[in-house]
Scaffold this active site. Structure first.
Site, PDB file in Angstrom:
ATOM      1  N   ARG A   1       0.962  -1.286   0.003  1.00  0.00           N
ATOM      2  CA  ARG A   1       0.042  -0.052   0.112  1.00  0.00           C
ATOM      3  C   ARG A   1       0.935   1.396   0.172  1.00  0.00           C
ATOM      4  O   ARG A   1       0.584   2.440  -0.413  1.00  0.00           O
ATOM      5  CB  ARG A   1      -0.839  -0.136   1.236  1.00  0.00           C
ATOM      6  CG  ARG A   1      -2.197  -0.886   1.055  1.00  0.00           C
ATOM      7  CD  ARG A   1      -2.737  -0.722   2.485  1.00  0.00           C
ATOM      8  NE  ARG A   1      -4.190  -1.376   2.283  1.00  0.00           N
ATOM      9  CZ  ARG A   1      -5.419  -0.851   2.063  1.00  0.00           C
ATOM     10  NH1 ARG A   1      -5.498   0.728   2.215  1.00  0.00           N
ATOM     11  NH2 ARG A   1      -6.475  -1.477   2.023  1.00  0.00           N
TER      12      ARG A   1
ATOM     13  N   HIS B   1       2.186   1.572  -3.528  1.00  0.00           N
ATOM     14  CA  HIS B   1       1.173   2.279  -4.270  1.00  0.00           C
ATOM     15  C   HIS B   1       1.011   3.706  -4.001  1.00  0.00           C
ATOM     16  O   HIS B   1       0.886   4.310  -5.166  1.00  0.00           O
ATOM     17  CB  HIS B   1      -0.172   1.476  -4.119  1.00  0.00           C
ATOM     18  CG  HIS B   1      -1.217   1.960  -4.927  1.00  0.00           C
ATOM     19  ND1 HIS B   1      -2.123   2.915  -4.466  1.00  0.00           N
ATOM     20  CD2 HIS B   1      -1.354   1.592  -6.211  1.00  0.00           C
ATOM     21  CE1 HIS B   1      -3.197   3.073  -5.403  1.00  0.00           C
ATOM     22  NE2 HIS B   1      -2.750   2.462  -6.459  1.00  0.00           N
TER      23      HIS B   1
END
Length: 195
Positions: A32, A35
């Protein structure tokens, strides 16, 4: 491809394939952060210490507050309502004006006196992390600290100093970081709670 869910799934597929990682909880949370930053290199800089995942999930189950250094981090944290940032608190503004100390430094000092067992998420200001470390050394025991302050002055040094604290924490040993990364790491833990 304009569907947000498809874009996110494809992005994670690219991240997992590029890094050659499995789907462990820790890797899901690190992915995450990759990202959020668009930077594969941050993956290897992220450090987990003292079981932050279970401690974070337990704190969320206990409905503990999330305290942040800046409002941008609060805005990025989703699916959890008990969050607070004191950077624009009247006392903090006045004290900063009187002393010349940064608002982020003073806001964490004030938060530490109120939210003793909160989750602290520092995404922007090294001075906020320095303030939190001072409070930990005085006895504050946060449920979890996520710290990814960014920059060239004290960002890396403050994160290295954090590693000497015996508390549950996630940080990245780099000058890189920022609010999106901190919020992404926190959202990863919230996601594991709801998984």
């Amino acid at each position: 491809m304009l569907n947000p869910g498809e874009i996110y799934r494809k992005s994670l597929e690219i991240i997992y394939n590029s890094l050659g990682i499995d789907d462990s909880k820790e890797n899901r949370i690190k992915a995450r952060a990759v990202h959020a930053t668009g930077d594969l290199d941050v993956f290897k800089t992220i450090v987990f210490k003292n079981d932050p995942l279970n401690n974070g999930i337990n704190a969320l189950r206990l409905n503990r507050f999330i305290v942040t250094d800046v409002n941008m981090v609060i805005s990025g944290i989703t699916r959890y309502n008990r969050k607070v940032c004191l950077i624009n608190d009247d006392d903090v503004l006045l004290k900063s004006k009187m002393t010349g100390l940064s608002r982020s430094y003073l806001s964490i000092k004030k938060a530490a006196s109120i939210y003793k067992d909160a989750i602290y998420v520092i995404g922007d200001a090294p001075t906020a992390l320095m303030s939190l470390i001072e409070e930990v050394k005085k006895g504050l025991r946060p449920s979890l600290v996520i710290a990814t302050p960014v920059g060239f002055v004290s960002a890396l040094e403050s994160k290295i100093d954090l590693l000497s604290c015996e508390i549950p924490l996630i940080t990245n040993i780099s000058r890189k970081g920022g609010s999106p990364m901190a919020a992404a790491l926190m959202n990863g833990i919230i996601g594991e709670l709801h998984a």
